[in-house]
Design a protein around this motif. Sequence first.
Motif, PDB file in Angstrom:
ATOM      1  N   LEU A  44       0.449  -1.264  -0.141  1.00 15.11           N
ATOM      2  CA  LEU A  44       0.140   0.261   0.355  1.00 15.11           C
ATOM      3  C   LEU A  44       0.905   1.292  -0.095  1.00 15.11           C
ATOM      4  CD1 LEU A  44      -2.391  -1.129   2.566  1.00 15.11           C
ATOM      5  CD2 LEU A  44      -2.982  -0.737   0.412  1.00 15.11           C
ATOM      6  N   ALA A  45       1.896   1.352   0.708  1.00  8.02           N
ATOM      7  CA  ALA A  45       2.608   2.458   1.110  1.00  8.02           C
ATOM      8  C   ALA A  45       3.667   2.877  -0.570  1.00  8.02           C
ATOM      9  CB  ALA A  45       4.280   2.255   1.648  1.00  8.02           C
ATOM     10  N   LEU A  46       4.288   1.668  -0.921  1.00  5.21           N
ATOM     11  CA  LEU A  46       5.026   1.621  -2.083  1.00  5.21           C
ATOM     12  C   LEU A  46       4.488   2.271  -3.774  1.00  5.21           C
ATOM     13  CD1 LEU A  46       7.571  -1.154  -2.467  1.00  5.21           C
ATOM     14  CD2 LEU A  46       8.217   1.220  -1.160  1.00  5.21           C
ATOM     15  N   ASN A  47       2.844   1.421  -3.267  1.00  6.04           N
ATOM     16  CA  ASN A  47       2.114   1.811  -4.278  1.00  6.04           C
ATOM     17  C   ASN A  47       1.016   2.950  -4.315  1.00  6.04           C
ATOM     18  OD1 ASN A  47       2.004  -0.163  -6.742  1.00  6.04           O
ATOM     19  ND2 ASN A  47       1.022  -1.462  -4.933  1.00  6.04           N
ATOM     20  N   GLY A  48       1.319   4.225  -3.482  1.00  2.00           N
ATOM     21  CA  GLY A  48       0.634   5.231  -2.471  1.00  2.00           C
ATOM     22  C   GLY A  48      -0.880   5.689  -2.843  1.00  2.00           C
ATOM     23  N   GLY A  55       2.688   3.617   6.399  1.00  6.06           N
ATOM     24  CA  GLY A  55       3.494   2.280   6.484  1.00  6.06           C
ATOM     25  C   GLY A  55       3.951   1.961   6.799  1.00  6.06           C
ATOM     26  N   GLY A  56       5.244   3.006   7.809  1.00  4.37           N
ATOM     27  CA  GLY A  56       6.567   2.998   8.183  1.00  4.37           C
ATOM     28  C   GLY A  56       5.935   2.732   9.757  1.00  4.37           C
TER      29      GLY A  56
END
Length: 72
Positions: A44-48, A55-56
């Motif tokens: 989810l974080a890497l895809n924005g 995400g962290g």
Amino acid sequence: MAETKIDSLKDLRIMASAESKGVQWPTLIFAAGVVAGTTISCLLALNGVIPLWLGGLINTFMMIQGYTYVHE
């Protein structure tokens, strides 16, 4: 607790099998949930979809929870 003398690997195996209670399904399900949660939050974080900082934070929480099943 009484001392148990272990003279061989066979004695150790017998003692360990008497102590184990079979497969710990709740622990395995929890472990799978932690791995899935970490993977999903990364994706989810890497895809924005969510901010990287969120995400962290989610991954930080998941890694702390991950120690629980490793400890078991």
